[in-house]
Enzyme design. Structure first.
Site, PDB file in Angstrom:
ATOM      1  N   ASP A 154     -10.153  -5.476  -3.769  1.00  0.00           N
ATOM      2  CA  ASP A 154      -9.669  -4.351  -2.861  1.00  0.00           C
ATOM      3  C   ASP A 154     -10.540  -3.090  -2.875  1.00  0.00           C
ATOM      4  O   ASP A 154     -10.575  -2.707  -3.964  1.00  0.00           O
ATOM      5  CB  ASP A 154      -8.119  -4.258  -3.234  1.00  0.00           C
ATOM      6  CG  ASP A 154      -7.401  -3.469  -2.327  1.00  0.00           C
ATOM      7  OD1 ASP A 154      -7.727  -2.216  -1.824  1.00  0.00           O
ATOM      8  OD2 ASP A 154      -6.116  -3.348  -2.381  1.00  0.00           O
ATOM      9  N   SER A 164       0.822  -1.252   0.151  1.00  0.00           N
ATOM     10  CA  SER A 164       0.121   0.114   0.095  1.00  0.00           C
ATOM     11  C   SER A 164       0.654   1.341  -0.021  1.00  0.00           C
ATOM     12  O   SER A 164       1.625   1.372  -0.970  1.00  0.00           O
ATOM     13  CB  SER A 164      -0.786   0.059   1.112  1.00  0.00           C
ATOM     14  OG  SER A 164      -1.784   0.881   0.877  1.00  0.00           O
ATOM     15  N   HIS A 205      -7.240  -6.136   0.249  1.00  0.00           N
ATOM     16  CA  HIS A 205      -6.397  -5.313   0.682  1.00  0.00           C
ATOM     17  C   HIS A 205      -5.352  -5.569   2.043  1.00  0.00           C
ATOM     18  O   HIS A 205      -4.503  -5.206   2.444  1.00  0.00           O
ATOM     19  CB  HIS A 205      -6.780  -3.513   1.212  1.00  0.00           C
ATOM     20  CG  HIS A 205      -5.604  -2.384   0.867  1.00  0.00           C
ATOM     21  ND1 HIS A 205      -4.926  -2.230  -0.517  1.00  0.00           N
ATOM     22  CD2 HIS A 205      -5.010  -1.673   1.735  1.00  0.00           C
ATOM     23  CE1 HIS A 205      -4.048  -1.297  -0.192  1.00  0.00           C
ATOM     24  NE2 HIS A 205      -4.023  -1.107   1.254  1.00  0.00           N
TER      25      HIS A 205
END
Lengths: 287, 287
Positions: free
Chosen positions: A229, A152, A265
């Site tokens: 995600d 991320s 995610h």
């Protein structure tokens, strides 16, 4: 800048050690890092290192505890270095107000805004300061063999640090990286807070940085992201923009970008592909 | 007792789903569990299940996030069920005072003391209630093929539930289990608080339970503990007493007890041997 050992755990026949040190890059604050050394690493048998940059709200512990990187790193004989995600305790007004800015959200840049420039210099901390501290401590890490990956915000960090320093890192990979931060909400917020002018953000945007990569140097890039995600769906990651920029640049190299069906995610996604990423980096680190 | 899905994450090509349900065993409180289903599990293709009991202060998330069990479980085609470590919100006076008693420390028993008997019945919750709820939900778990493992307090739970129910679980293993709780501080505190008389604790002590295991039934037990585990050094685990009782009982079967040099009590130790434990259980679950 000498390392102080805070704790040590044996793991996968190697060791996971937490160190603290006074960080010049972070304005004199105490920084913490975790270092995994595979079995056999020593000053007379140096091993390559893979830096793992974690995402928003995370610490130096997150990747070590939830990432599932250590089994493959042990098998491959690779050290893994886990830095924190921001300075801690800078005391800037408002730094603890939001989960996606300030503490836990350093964005791996060199701050230039008045409020943040003293402490929020994670770029210098990761690229130069930690490697130097590890070298001085003579832990058994080969400073010439370094790669980088992250999740991320940490995926943004890994890709951008790699692209900003051709030749410094042998390979870079990201799990659901923020690949085009000047065009997403997280990135805009970070750059407008940490940088004196938003324009400066371009120098940290991996999608933009691709165009300045030297044509004669091969890329080694790997990106995985999940089709489920929510942050991807919300436009925070923009892997398609990154892929398009790659195609335009036409640079040669080993590049893998994959959309993983049904993954989200979380670290359940990261850990699923953890061994694959470590083994991929090993190809570049062990030559 | 129907399961309510709270979240679902794809992991290792299977799925990790958090469910909640109203637990009769826990006095009507809401219980949470995580269930990992390997790829391909369905009501028409049922898979064996391995229950993972976590240790003091942990929740249904700890093993799922830090245990590193899912890679091997996916490969072996085995479901993993992660219960919580105690009821939550019973409202008993003092239950949140200590980290090693009350909330997060249910000790996998049936409480008989006046204060705790309404809610602290983790034994019934694990042995009967969760399997029934999973069966009713028809998730694709074969109720006839079940094994159990755990860490620390959860290692105590795994060994004692296995030994108290010959034939119910196919195999049991523990990472640094509290193997002789009537003779250690953690166990004494738990039994004196949860049970009407301390004597009753013997019925939950794995070292004592070994003597009542049926001679004609083979044991399937595996224990790993670390030589640098401070709780081991402090006498909280007592694997030697367990091993001595095993020798005395003279029961046949597959029994592995290993002291792992340099490892401690953390999940760095657990995750190192996670795949090995799952693969060991698979031998019993997949026949």
């Amino acid at each position: 800048m000498s390392l102080k050992q805070e704790s040590r755990n044996k793991a996968f026949e190697g060791s996971l050690t937490k160190y603290s040190f006074e960080s010049t890059a972070l304005g004199g604050l105490t920084a913490k890092i975790n270092v995994f050394l595979p079995p056999g690493a020593s000053s007379s048998h140096k091993v390559p290192a893979l830096y793992y940059l974690a995402g928003l709200t995370c610490t130096e512990d997150t990747g070590a505890q939830k990432g599932a990187f250590l089994a493959e790193a042990s098998k491959q004989g690779i050290a893994v270095v886990f830095p924190d995600t921001s300075p801690r305790g800078a005391g800037v007004e408002g730094e603890d107000k939001d989960w996606d800015f300030g503490t836990g959200a350093g964005f791996y840049l060199t701050a230039t805004s008045d409020a943040y420039k003293k402490n929020y210099n994670m770029y210098e901390h990761i690229v130069n300061e930690i490697p130097k501290a590890l070298e001085q401590a003579n832990l058994g890490i080969d400073k010439g063999k370094v790669s980088i990956f992250g999740h991320s915000m940490g995926g943004h960090g890994a890709l951008s640090l790699y692209l900003k320093n051709p030749g410094h890192y042998r390979s870079a990979s990201g799990f659901a990286p923020i690949a085009n931060p000047t065009e997403c909400q997280w990135g805009k917020k970070a750059f407008s807070g940490y940088l004196a002018t938003p324009e400066e953000g371009k120098a940290y945007d991996s999608t933009i940085l691709l165009s300045s990569w030297p044509q004669d140097r091969k890329l080694a890039l790997k990106v995985d992201y999940g089709s489920d995600d929510q942050f991807y769906k919300d436009g925070q990651l923009r892997p398609e923009a990154f892929q398009e920029a790659l195609s335009k640049a036409g640079t040669q190299g080993e590049v893998e970008i994959e959309k993983r069906e049904g993954y989200d995610h979380s670290y359940y996604f990261v850990s699923t592909f953890a061994s694959e990423h470590v083994a991929w980096h090993a190809k570049f680190l062990k030559v």
